[in-house]
Design a protein around this motif. Sequence first.
Motif, mmCIF file in Angstrom:
data_model
loop_
_atom_site.group_PDB
_atom_site.id
_atom_site.type_symbol
_atom_site.label_atom_id
_atom_site.label_comp_id
_atom_site.label_asym_id
_atom_site.label_seq_id
_atom_site.Cartn_x
_atom_site.Cartn_y
_atom_site.Cartn_z
ATOM 1 N N GLU A 171 -6.493 -6.632 1.768
ATOM 2 C CA GLU A 171 -5.784 -5.928 0.704
ATOM 3 C C GLU A 171 -6.665 -4.932 0.147
ATOM 4 O O GLU A 171 -7.551 -5.327 -0.863
ATOM 5 N N GLY A 177 -0.479 -2.535 -5.851
ATOM 6 C CA GLY A 177 0.240 -2.388 -7.144
ATOM 7 C C GLY A 177 0.351 -0.762 -7.415
ATOM 8 O O GLY A 177 0.624 -0.403 -8.401
ATOM 9 N N SER A 217 1.154 -2.836 -1.690
ATOM 10 C CA SER A 217 2.184 -1.879 -1.729
ATOM 11 C C SER A 217 3.230 -1.982 -0.384
ATOM 12 O O SER A 217 3.568 -0.982 0.102
#
Length: 259
Positions: A171, A177, A217
Motif C-alpha cells: 500500500e 484515501g 484507492s
Amino acid sequence: MRVSQRKPIVAANWKMYKTGKEAAQLARSLKEGINLFQEVEIVLFPPFTALSRVSEVIVGTPLILGAQNVHWEKEGAFTGEVSPPMLVDAGCRYAIVGHSERRKFFGETDEMVNLKAKSSLAYGLKPILCVGEELEEREQNRTEQVLERQVKAAYAGIAEESVLKTVIAYEPVWAIGTGRTASPDVADETQAFIRKLIGKIYNEAISALLRIQYGGSVKPDNAKDLFREPNIDGALVGGASLKGDSFLAIVSACQAVGK
Ligand code: PEP
C-alpha cells in the motif's frame, strides 16, 4: 476458471466507520451476491465494536471476518488493546498488521509489526502485513530500500512453514484515501520486487505462492486493470468497501480477471 496458483484475496477495511447496526447491514448486502464469487477469498474488517454483529450475519457464508489491529500479548494490563486469542474467540481469522495509518498516527514500528505478526500466527490468526513507501521516499528513489526494510523486519523470526499463512498488502502511502492509485505497471513492478525479496529471504517456492495484495484507492473503475497484473493477488480496499455495490464490483472484477 482460476489459472494462478494463488487464490486472490479481496479485503474490506472499514476503518473507523460503521456502528454495529450499519456494519451488519453492509455485511447483509454483501452476503446476497457473494456465492457468485467462489474464486476470490473475501475478508471483512469491521471496527472491533461491530465484530460480533458481523460475525452473526456472515456465519455459514464464504465471507471471512478479520480485525483491523491486534496486540502481541495474550493478555495483560494493556488498556484499550485486544489480543490474538480474543480476536479468534470473536470469530476472526485474519488481522491487519502495520497499516500505514497505525504506523503514522499510533507510532507502530517495524518491530511492533513483527511482534504482532508472530503472535497472530502463534494463535491461529493470519496477518495481512502492510508495507508501503511515502511519496517523498518514492520521489527520492528509495521505494525498494524502504520496502526491503519493512518486509525483512516484518518476517524476522517467522519460520518457512508459516509464511503462506501470511498475506502482504503493498500500500503506497501516497495512494491511500487520496484517490491517487499507483498505475497497474508501477504496482506490479513494485510487487514483483517484494516477491523476489521473499524468494531471497525464504525460497522460490514460497515466493511463488505468497499472496500480495495491492491497496490504495482501488475502485470499481480501476480494479480490473490492477488485477490483470501478474503480481497482484487481490486488493485491500478502504473507501470503496464502505458501500456494498462498489465493494462487490471490485470483487467481481477480481473474479472476472480469472486469476
Ligand atoms: C486502506 O485502508 O488500506 C486503503 C487502501 O484505503 P483506500 O482504498 O481508501 O485508499
